[in-house]
Motif scaffolding. Sequence first.
Motif, short mmCIF file in Angstrom:
data_model
loop_
_atom_site.label_atom_id
_atom_site.label_comp_id
_atom_site.label_asym_id
_atom_site.label_seq_id
_atom_site.Cartn_x
_atom_site.Cartn_y
_atom_site.Cartn_z
N GLY A 647 81.97 6.85 -28.19
CA GLY A 647 82.65 6.45 -29.54
C GLY A 647 82.91 4.85 -29.70
N PRO A 648 83.36 4.73 -30.82
CA PRO A 648 83.61 3.26 -31.13
C PRO A 648 84.90 2.66 -30.27
CG PRO A 648 84.28 4.39 -33.13
CD PRO A 648 83.54 5.42 -32.04
N ARG A 649 84.83 1.46 -30.14
CA ARG A 649 85.88 0.85 -29.41
C ARG A 649 87.00 0.43 -30.76
NH1 ARG A 649 85.11 -1.35 -24.57
NH2 ARG A 649 83.01 -1.39 -23.62
N ARG A 650 86.60 0.44 -31.62
CA ARG A 650 87.62 0.25 -32.84
C ARG A 650 88.18 1.40 -33.31
NH1 ARG A 650 86.45 -3.88 -38.05
NH2 ARG A 650 88.63 -4.06 -38.76
N GLY A 651 89.49 1.46 -33.54
CA GLY A 651 90.27 2.64 -34.23
C GLY A 651 91.00 3.43 -33.16
N GLY A 652 90.86 4.68 -33.37
CA GLY A 652 91.58 5.51 -32.67
C GLY A 652 91.23 6.26 -31.62
N VAL A 653 89.59 6.14 -31.32
CA VAL A 653 89.08 6.76 -30.15
C VAL A 653 89.52 6.45 -28.88
CG1 VAL A 653 86.79 7.36 -28.95
CG2 VAL A 653 86.93 7.57 -31.62
N PRO A 654 89.62 4.78 -28.69
CA PRO A 654 90.48 4.63 -27.12
C PRO A 654 91.62 5.20 -26.88
CG PRO A 654 89.32 2.75 -28.48
CD PRO A 654 89.71 3.97 -29.42
N HIS A 655 92.25 5.56 -27.92
CA HIS A 655 93.56 6.45 -27.68
C HIS A 655 93.24 7.68 -26.40
CE1 HIS A 655 96.87 9.12 -27.78
NE2 HIS A 655 96.76 9.80 -28.87
N TYR A 656 92.11 8.30 -26.63
CA TYR A 656 92.15 9.27 -25.57
C TYR A 656 90.67 9.26 -24.81
CZ TYR A 656 89.23 10.81 -29.93
OH TYR A 656 88.16 10.57 -30.74
N LEU A 657 89.77 8.42 -25.30
CA LEU A 657 88.42 8.16 -24.49
C LEU A 657 88.56 6.97 -23.71
CD1 LEU A 657 84.85 9.01 -25.82
CD2 LEU A 657 85.32 7.23 -24.28
N ARG A 658 88.43 6.89 -22.55
CA ARG A 658 88.58 5.84 -21.53
C ARG A 658 87.16 5.67 -20.95
NH1 ARG A 658 92.98 7.34 -23.17
NH2 ARG A 658 95.08 7.24 -21.94
N HIS A 659 86.87 4.26 -21.18
CA HIS A 659 85.49 3.84 -20.69
C HIS A 659 85.25 4.18 -19.45
CE1 HIS A 659 81.49 2.08 -21.48
NE2 HIS A 659 81.80 1.02 -20.34
N GLY A 663 84.25 9.05 -20.46
CA GLY A 663 83.42 8.91 -21.80
C GLY A 663 83.06 7.30 -21.89
N PHE A 664 82.42 7.15 -22.80
CA PHE A 664 81.93 5.52 -23.06
C PHE A 664 82.56 5.21 -24.25
CE2 PHE A 664 79.09 7.94 -20.82
CZ PHE A 664 78.70 7.00 -19.45
N LEU A 665 82.72 3.89 -24.39
CA LEU A 665 83.17 3.14 -25.90
C LEU A 665 82.11 1.96 -25.87
CD1 LEU A 665 87.03 2.52 -24.90
CD2 LEU A 665 85.90 4.00 -26.42
N LEU A 666 81.59 2.23 -27.34
CA LEU A 666 80.65 1.38 -27.85
C LEU A 666 81.20 0.26 -28.71
CD1 LEU A 666 78.28 4.27 -28.62
CD2 LEU A 666 78.31 2.74 -26.66
N ASP A 667 80.65 -0.77 -28.74
CA ASP A 667 80.80 -1.84 -29.90
C ASP A 667 79.89 -1.64 -30.84
OD1 ASP A 667 80.86 -4.13 -31.51
OD2 ASP A 667 80.65 -5.66 -29.59
N THR A 668 80.42 -1.03 -32.10
CA THR A 668 79.72 -0.58 -33.39
C THR A 668 79.54 -1.84 -34.30
OG1 THR A 668 81.61 0.78 -34.15
CG2 THR A 668 80.03 1.88 -32.56
N THR A 669 79.79 -2.88 -34.05
CA THR A 669 79.97 -3.83 -35.11
C THR A 669 78.75 -4.49 -35.68
OG1 THR A 669 80.12 -5.55 -33.51
CG2 THR A 669 82.09 -4.86 -34.38
N SER A 670 77.54 -3.88 -34.86
CA SER A 670 76.23 -4.17 -35.45
C SER A 670 75.38 -3.41 -34.84
CB SER A 670 76.14 -5.56 -35.11
OG SER A 670 75.85 -5.97 -33.72
N ALA A 671 74.10 -3.21 -35.44
CA ALA A 671 72.92 -2.35 -34.80
C ALA A 671 72.60 -3.27 -33.28
CB ALA A 671 71.54 -2.57 -35.59
N ALA A 672 72.67 -4.41 -33.10
CA ALA A 672 72.30 -5.08 -31.82
C ALA A 672 73.26 -4.70 -30.68
CB ALA A 672 72.44 -6.58 -31.88
N THR A 673 74.89 -4.65 -31.16
CA THR A 673 75.71 -4.38 -30.00
C THR A 673 75.70 -3.05 -29.76
OG1 THR A 673 77.38 -4.18 -31.85
CG2 THR A 673 77.26 -6.32 -30.77
N LEU A 674 75.39 -2.35 -30.78
CA LEU A 674 75.39 -0.72 -30.58
C LEU A 674 74.00 -0.44 -29.88
CD1 LEU A 674 76.14 2.14 -30.86
CD2 LEU A 674 75.16 2.10 -33.21
#
Length: 729
Positions: A647-659, A663-674
């Motif tokens: 899930g995305p690094r930005r917002g509430g997902v990092p509250h419960y998902l630890r990279h 699970g995994f945290l993704l940089d979703t700010t652009s198609a390239a980073t994703l």
Amino acid sequence: MEPAVDPGEAVDDRPPSPLAARSGAEEDPLVRLRQTFWCGRPDHPRRDRSDLPVDPGGDLLTLLARAEYGPGGPGRAELPAADRWTAELRRACREGRPPAPAHLLAWPAQPGAGRVPGSAEQQTALAEAWALAVAGPGRGRGTAALRSRLLAASPAEAAFLLDLADAHGLRPLRPAEAAVWTAAGRPARHAAWRYLSGLPGGERLLPAPGPAGVDPYERLLLAAARRRAGADDGPGSAFRTAFPVPRGAERPGLVVAQSMLLGRLDAPGQGLSGGLSVLLGGLGDALACTDGVARVLTLVTAAGPELATGLPLLDRRTPDHWVLRLPVDGDEPPAPRTVAAHRAALAWWAALLLRGLGRPVDVVHVRYADDGSLAVAEAAGRIGARLVFTVTPDPHRTVRERYAGLAPQPDPALGPALREDLHRIFVADRLVERADTVVAIAGREGAAPGLVRHFPQLGPEHRTRPPAAPPEGIAPLRPESGDGRRRRALLTGLFGSGTGPGGPEVREEGPVRCPDRLDGVDRALPLMLCVGRLHPVKQQDVLVEAWLEAGLDRSGTLLLIGGSAENPTAVEREMRARIEKLLAGLPRARRRVALRPALANRDVRLLEHALAGTARPGGAVYVCPSAKEEFGIAVLEAMSAGLPAAGPRRGGVPHYLRHGENGFLLDTTSAATLAAGLRTLSAVPREELARLAARGRETVRRDFSVAAMATALAAEYRVREPSVRPERA
């Protein structure tokens, strides 16, 4: 970690302003001005602020913010008169010192709007200031000011003013004078009926409801107005038929109402229906089984086509969790940008229906910072129910990012967007002020970090305790007979019977259509799953672009689930078109991408359990590419099923998902980073994915139970929050 926000918070598909990158690293002017505004002594938060420092900023964000919060008030010559007037009213509401009623009704002329406030933002500011101005001794002056204005009003102005009068029990017009407006256009006619329904003698001037099949909304409104006025037509009336209140013995405890006026409770993944529909459905069921709660009502809306089918306004979802539908005049349910037009009518309907249940409603809980929530909050005040508000720093956190550096005369898109965001911030402030109890979304360390930075009025100078942060949660998937067959059918239905392209890739002519099934030849390939409503903020198109950029079409498949097949919204059609454009001329990729319409929530969860099973050779992972997933109910459900989740690094997902832990945290700010994140994810060995999936499943089981959420909320519902703020007017 950024603060988590409510899963149903109003969506926003607007990109960050390109000007933000050029604005430098100076402090957020909105945050600074809001903190300064509420920096008064705890015993005198409304002190004179003439001694506060002047902010010299000159972009549109700073000018508008200074007009609302800065020293000297809204007298900025750089701003249009309408902006200055709106800022004056908002400032007056925040200070609790509204202008006189006659002054409130002397709004500036609006091009094309005549004598009516020209925007929803202005009408809401006026309505909120009016509520303060006519409290106590202001009622007489308010009645006189309304009468003077109504006697010379246009139909559009009369509709607004009659609703303003009825909302506060003011009677500026006699029955015959008000009845004049029943022959006017639709808005004035409806407002006149609502006004007459609360006026002694007004029932005699209300027409009888028409026969079945004739304008279902007007027929129901007239029947309800007559019921309110004491002129009910008896057991067979249209209102009694549409509003069948069950009778019988009831268990003791609180009666709780929760609202979801955007989207449909029973259609997650379609239109505006997303995680909040899943959350409130499961939460309502759990609350209804919680000690101390007798009944739960979930407030939704029903537009004209639903009313025409004879859909009842009250349904039982479970024995003690009922769905209460508020009628809406129109062919479609309200949207975030149109709900303000229904505010007065929604408040009227909510108060009428909640009163008609035969047992007082004790608590009303709202979550959105929009005019729909203001309408429900107003109804709670009318019926004497306590108000609970889930406060979130949205859109506060992204205002500077979007608009810093915006010129005072901006382009046609960003100027209205900024004003809309400032409106939502004002609505949130009003809901905080109206609420008896404020709750926050939990972060890693209790209440969302940084909440007081954006809501200084929640700080220790104003409240004796910080907002509680009940845990979020999802309902468990209860086994049912036939689940095994259903899982197999759902899994089989993902694939067609194709046998691959059978030749070199060629650019095909004609329109491209994204299929709703994957090619059968690719059954054994790794699969990425994404579930959610089709919307720019969910970024399914960015996911497809990133998946292609990462070259994953050579080795895997991608399944998107969301949107309506029969009645797609304009946003859903646009998102589908973006995805189809990305796949144009790429037969192999198009064969390996499927876009399926939204499934029932139970079917989604059964499919996820099937994909997580060890029998599937290619394995599957869940990917959430949202720009800002505020909490991520869908991510939690995928983790609960045993799928490795990202899930995305930005917002509430990092509250419960630890990279790298569960699970995994993704940089979703652009198609390239994703794309970079997807490459990394696709290279993780199957054994490691299985280990992370098991940890994710345990995280949900241990920490995110909807029953625990219900228990914590029920405790908040029983306690009136102590505060050192001044009493509301």
